[in-house]
Write a protein that holds these residues in place. Structure first.
Motif, PDB file in Angstrom:
ATOM      1  N   GLU A  30     -10.195  -4.950  -2.392  1.00 26.49           N
ATOM      2  CA  GLU A  30     -10.860  -6.131  -1.826  1.00 26.49           C
ATOM      3  C   GLU A  30      -9.995  -7.366  -1.978  1.00 26.49           C
ATOM      4  O   GLU A  30      -9.888  -8.178  -1.050  1.00 26.49           O
ATOM      5  CB  GLU A  30     -12.217  -6.337  -2.481  1.00 26.49           C
ATOM      6  CG  GLU A  30     -13.251  -5.317  -2.052  1.00 26.49           C
ATOM      7  CD  GLU A  30     -14.555  -5.395  -2.846  1.00 26.49           C
ATOM      8  OE1 GLU A  30     -14.690  -6.296  -3.689  1.00 26.49           O
ATOM      9  OE2 GLU A  30     -15.415  -4.541  -2.601  1.00 26.49           O
ATOM     10  N   ASN A  31      -9.354  -7.526  -3.122  1.00 28.64           N
ATOM     11  CA  ASN A  31      -8.456  -8.670  -3.335  1.00 28.64           C
ATOM     12  C   ASN A  31      -7.257  -8.611  -2.399  1.00 28.64           C
ATOM     13  O   ASN A  31      -6.826  -9.638  -1.871  1.00 28.64           O
ATOM     14  CB  ASN A  31      -7.989  -8.731  -4.781  1.00 28.64           C
ATOM     15  CG  ASN A  31      -9.085  -9.182  -5.715  1.00 28.64           C
ATOM     16  OD1 ASN A  31     -10.067  -9.786  -5.308  1.00 28.64           O
ATOM     17  ND2 ASN A  31      -8.941  -8.861  -7.001  1.00 28.64           N
ATOM     18  N   ALA A  32      -6.705  -7.420  -2.170  1.00 30.37           N
ATOM     19  CA  ALA A  32      -5.572  -7.271  -1.273  1.00 30.37           C
ATOM     20  C   ALA A  32      -5.988  -7.589   0.171  1.00 30.37           C
ATOM     21  O   ALA A  32      -5.251  -8.242   0.901  1.00 30.37           O
ATOM     22  CB  ALA A  32      -5.007  -5.866  -1.365  1.00 30.37           C
ATOM     23  N   GLU A  33      -7.166  -7.107   0.568  1.00 32.21           N
ATOM     24  CA  GLU A  33      -7.647  -7.374   1.922  1.00 32.21           C
ATOM     25  C   GLU A  33      -7.925  -8.856   2.143  1.00 32.21           C
ATOM     26  O   GLU A  33      -7.598  -9.408   3.197  1.00 32.21           O
ATOM     27  CB  GLU A  33      -8.891  -6.548   2.215  1.00 32.21           C
ATOM     28  CG  GLU A  33      -8.608  -5.071   2.380  1.00 32.21           C
ATOM     29  CD  GLU A  33      -9.881  -4.223   2.407  1.00 32.21           C
ATOM     30  OE1 GLU A  33     -10.997  -4.780   2.390  1.00 32.21           O
ATOM     31  OE2 GLU A  33      -9.733  -2.993   2.444  1.00 32.21           O
ATOM     32  N   SER A  34      -8.512  -9.531   1.148  1.00 36.23           N
ATOM     33  CA  SER A  34      -8.804 -10.953   1.311  1.00 36.23           C
ATOM     34  C   SER A  34      -7.517 -11.777   1.303  1.00 36.23           C
ATOM     35  O   SER A  34      -7.439 -12.781   1.988  1.00 36.23           O
ATOM     36  CB  SER A  34      -9.774 -11.442   0.231  1.00 36.23           C
ATOM     37  OG  SER A  34      -9.164 -11.417  -1.042  1.00 36.23           O
ATOM     38  N   ALA A  35      -6.501 -11.327   0.574  1.00 34.40           N
ATOM     39  CA  ALA A  35      -5.219 -12.031   0.576  1.00 34.40           C
ATOM     40  C   ALA A  35      -4.531 -11.886   1.926  1.00 34.40           C
ATOM     41  O   ALA A  35      -3.860 -12.806   2.380  1.00 34.40           O
ATOM     42  CB  ALA A  35      -4.327 -11.486  -0.529  1.00 34.40           C
TER      43      ALA A  35
END
Length: 148
Positions: free
Chosen positions: A140-145
């Protein structure tokens, strides 16, 4: 009086030993509560080396089980990958190593004190659920970044 153990009497627990367990009994055989006492103590020592940055000597690298065990469990927890490759961020790997180190040491203490965890799930299943959450959070953090 201190607890003492001569590490040289434990033998070895390496990547090949770990894969033999997986082949014979499934991947759950490498969870901390499924390892035998010697394997558990050896992998605990290996996690300590990994987390403290102790340099490996050339001959020991492929024979150690802690890092392959961590990567296997991250893959089982839904880590990003394909049949040929597997990706995990360094921060996720570091968190998984810390989590597994704690779980292994907790299992050692539980066995020494002849007690079980008051967790609703066995340690191995609880550990895997936590790794699933860790991997999901990293995705999720990678996708939001990427979307910003």
């Amino acid at each position: 009086m201190m607890l003492r153990l001569e590490k040289s009497t434990l033998g070895n627990f390496g990547a090949h030993d770990m894969m033999d367990l997986v082949r014979s009994r499934g991947w759950e055989a490498v969870l901390p509560d499924a390892l035998d006492d010697k394997q558990l103590l050896l992998v605990s020592d290996q996690f300590r080396d990994l987390l403290s940055g102790v340099a490996w000597s050339g001959d020991q690298d492929p024979a150690r089980a802690a890092l392959p065990l961590t990567l296997l469990l991250l893959a089982k927890a839904g880590g990003k990958g394909s049949d040929d490759s597997f990706e995990v961020g360094m921060d996720t790997l570091q968190a998984a190593l810390c989590l597994l180190n704690t779980a292994v040491d907790r299992e050692i203490v539980n066995r020494m004190l002849h007690r079980s965890d008051p967790l609703p799930l066995p340690l191995g299943k609880d550990l895997l659920q936590t790794l699933v959450l860790l991997v999901r959070d990293a995705k999720e953090n990678a996708e939001s970044a990427c979307s910003t």
